[in-house]
Design a protein around this motif. Structure first.
Motif, PDB file in Angstrom:
ATOM      1  N   ASP A 139       0.804  -1.215   0.000  1.00  0.00           N
ATOM      2  CA  ASP A 139       0.000   0.000   0.000  1.00  0.00           C
ATOM      3  C   ASP A 139       0.840   1.270   0.000  1.00  0.00           C
ATOM      4  OD1 ASP A 139      -2.227  -1.933   1.604  1.00  0.00           O
ATOM      5  OD2 ASP A 139      -2.998  -0.504   0.136  1.00  0.00           O
TER       6      ASP A 139
ATOM      7  N   LEU B  39      -0.003   2.958  -3.100  1.00  0.00           N
ATOM      8  CA  LEU B  39      -1.431   3.077  -3.384  1.00  0.00           C
ATOM      9  C   LEU B  39      -2.041   4.208  -2.573  1.00  0.00           C
ATOM     10  CD1 LEU B  39      -2.462  -0.695  -3.383  1.00  0.00           C
ATOM     11  CD2 LEU B  39      -2.075   0.772  -5.368  1.00  0.00           C
TER      12      LEU B  39
ATOM     13  N   PRO C 136      -8.042   4.918   0.763  1.00  0.00           N
ATOM     14  CA  PRO C 136      -9.414   4.790   0.242  1.00  0.00           C
ATOM     15  C   PRO C 136     -10.153   6.117   0.256  1.00  0.00           C
ATOM     16  CG  PRO C 136      -9.239   3.819   2.431  1.00  0.00           C
ATOM     17  CD  PRO C 136      -7.848   4.122   1.988  1.00  0.00           C
TER      18      PRO C 136
ATOM     19  N   ASN D 245      -9.080   3.210  -5.620  1.00  0.00           N
ATOM     20  CA  ASN D 245      -9.106   3.661  -4.223  1.00  0.00           C
ATOM     21  C   ASN D 245     -10.503   4.093  -3.794  1.00  0.00           C
ATOM     22  OD1 ASN D 245      -9.076   6.050  -5.815  1.00  0.00           O
ATOM     23  ND2 ASN D 245      -8.385   7.224  -4.042  1.00  0.00           N
TER      24      ASN D 245
ATOM     25  N   VAL E   7      -7.940  -1.050   3.649  1.00  0.00           N
ATOM     26  CA  VAL E   7      -6.499  -1.100   3.364  1.00  0.00           C
ATOM     27  C   VAL E   7      -5.929  -2.464   3.728  1.00  0.00           C
ATOM     28  CG1 VAL E   7      -4.261  -0.187   4.061  1.00  0.00           C
ATOM     29  CG2 VAL E   7      -6.146   1.378   3.552  1.00  0.00           C
TER      30      VAL E   7
ATOM     31  N   ARG F 188      -7.192  -5.027   1.148  1.00  0.00           N
ATOM     32  CA  ARG F 188      -6.614  -4.725  -0.165  1.00  0.00           C
ATOM     33  C   ARG F 188      -5.150  -5.126  -0.209  1.00  0.00           C
ATOM     34  NH1 ARG F 188      -6.116   1.468  -2.155  1.00  0.00           N
ATOM     35  NH2 ARG F 188      -4.771   1.482  -0.289  1.00  0.00           N
TER      36      ARG F 188
END
Length: 332
Positions: A4, A7, A10, A289, A307, A310
């Motif tokens: 993450d 990334l 969210p 996201n 998170v 994911r």
């Protein structure tokens, strides 16, 4: 480095998935009813207008503006529907999301007062125009809140389905009514979800209601012990989810529609909890996201749960090439 690290966090903002939501909120805050009505009435046939009416109704304090509109134009079906939806939301906010045993008598009294006001507005709306999807969908919420029973809820859904046979919001609301917590049964809930799957065209969002039913069933089980884990590990549960995903949001004909973020989240969460991280990864990739509070709030703090799952899904999928099944005990 964690998967993450590259990334974004969210994003739970509805307007990020549907930019028109931002404009609609602004028009509502500006009390521009003409623009709101022209926009919603001008949408293509088949649009789930209940979604957009809810956006209008969620603007804080909008009930004062809507009451003025209804007073000035008492036959405006959209205004009646929006105000009825707002009164329903106020009632549910008073009740809170607590179980019935934890809601006070005064909370129920105030809730029912708002719901009865909503009912009168929505009855007028559906009498003036029985084809309006948002009004019938809103009456499914008042039926549940006023505890009018399974038969009345089904009657209202059937009236909606005459003109809108695969109405996603309406089906999602009837599904809630069919759950045991509202006087239904799991047989009825899962049966209806499968009807939605098979009755809609391939690639339609409706098949995701199979996942919604399993999320609700999972939540209803005791969080103590292994009941929830054992439920998800049943082969038929995994098989039903695979079929529903492949017939809806993973089908080549699928196009995102209002509600898609929630449904992709349902599949991502369920496959993650089952241990099928490769299938979960497909849904996380579709989400990017984007996220919604539901279903992640059922698992814990929404952002952290999103998170965590994911990271596990994309990390495992990345090591295995992102295809095939990497875990779980259900059937392929």
């Amino acid at each position: 480095m964690s998967i993450d690290a590259s990334l974004p966090p969210p994003d739970f903002e509805l307007a990020s998935a549907f930019p028109e939501v931002g404009w609609l909120r602004q028009a509502t805050a500006a009390r521009d009813w003409t623009a709101i009505r022209q926009y919603i009435d001008g949408l293509p046939q088949g649009t789930d207008r209940a979604f957009l009416v809810r956006v209008v109704a969620e603007v804080p304090g909008v009930e004062h503006f809507l009451r003025e509109v209804v007073a000035a134009t008492p036959h405006d079906v959209l205004a009646l529907t929006a105000l009825g939806t707002r009164e329903t939301q106020i009632g549910w906010e008073v009740r809170t999301a607590a179980r019935a045993k934890d809601v006070s008598r005064e909370q129920f009294r105030q809730m029912h007062e708002h719901l009865r006001q909503a009912e009168q507005l929505l009855i007028r709306a559906t009498a003036l125009d029985p084809t309006r999807d948002a009004a019938w969908a809103a009456r499914l919420n008042t039926a549940r809140g006023l505890q009018l029973g399974q038969n009345e809820a089904r009657r209202r859904y059937d009236r909606l389905a005459v003109h809108h046979p695969n109405h996603f919001t309406g089906q999602a609301r009837l599904l809630q009514q069919l759950c045991p917590k509202w006087g239904g049964s799991w047989e009825a809930a899962h049966g209806f979800a499968r009807e939605c799957l098979l009755g809609a065209p391939e690639g339609a969002l409706n098949g995701g209601l199979v996942a919604e039913a399993h999320v609700e069933h999972w939540l209803d089980l005791s969080s103590d012990g292994n009941a929830r884990t054992e439920y998800l590990r049943q082969a038929h549960v995994h098989a039903e989810l695979v079929e529903a995903a492949e017939r809806s949001v993973l089908h080549p004909s699928y196009r995102p529609a209002y509600g898609w973020v929630v449904i992709q989240g349902d599949f991502a969460a369920l496959f993650s909890m089952i241990g099928d991280t490769a299938r979960a990864a497909a849904h996380f990739r579709a989400l990017g996201n984007l996220a919604s509070e539901y279903p992640w709030s059922y698992l814990g703090e929404p952002a952290k749960e999103f998170v965590r799952h994911r990271s596990a899904a994309l990390g495992r999928a990345g090591r295995t090439g992102g295809t095939g099944r990497t875990g779980g005990t259900g059937s392929g």
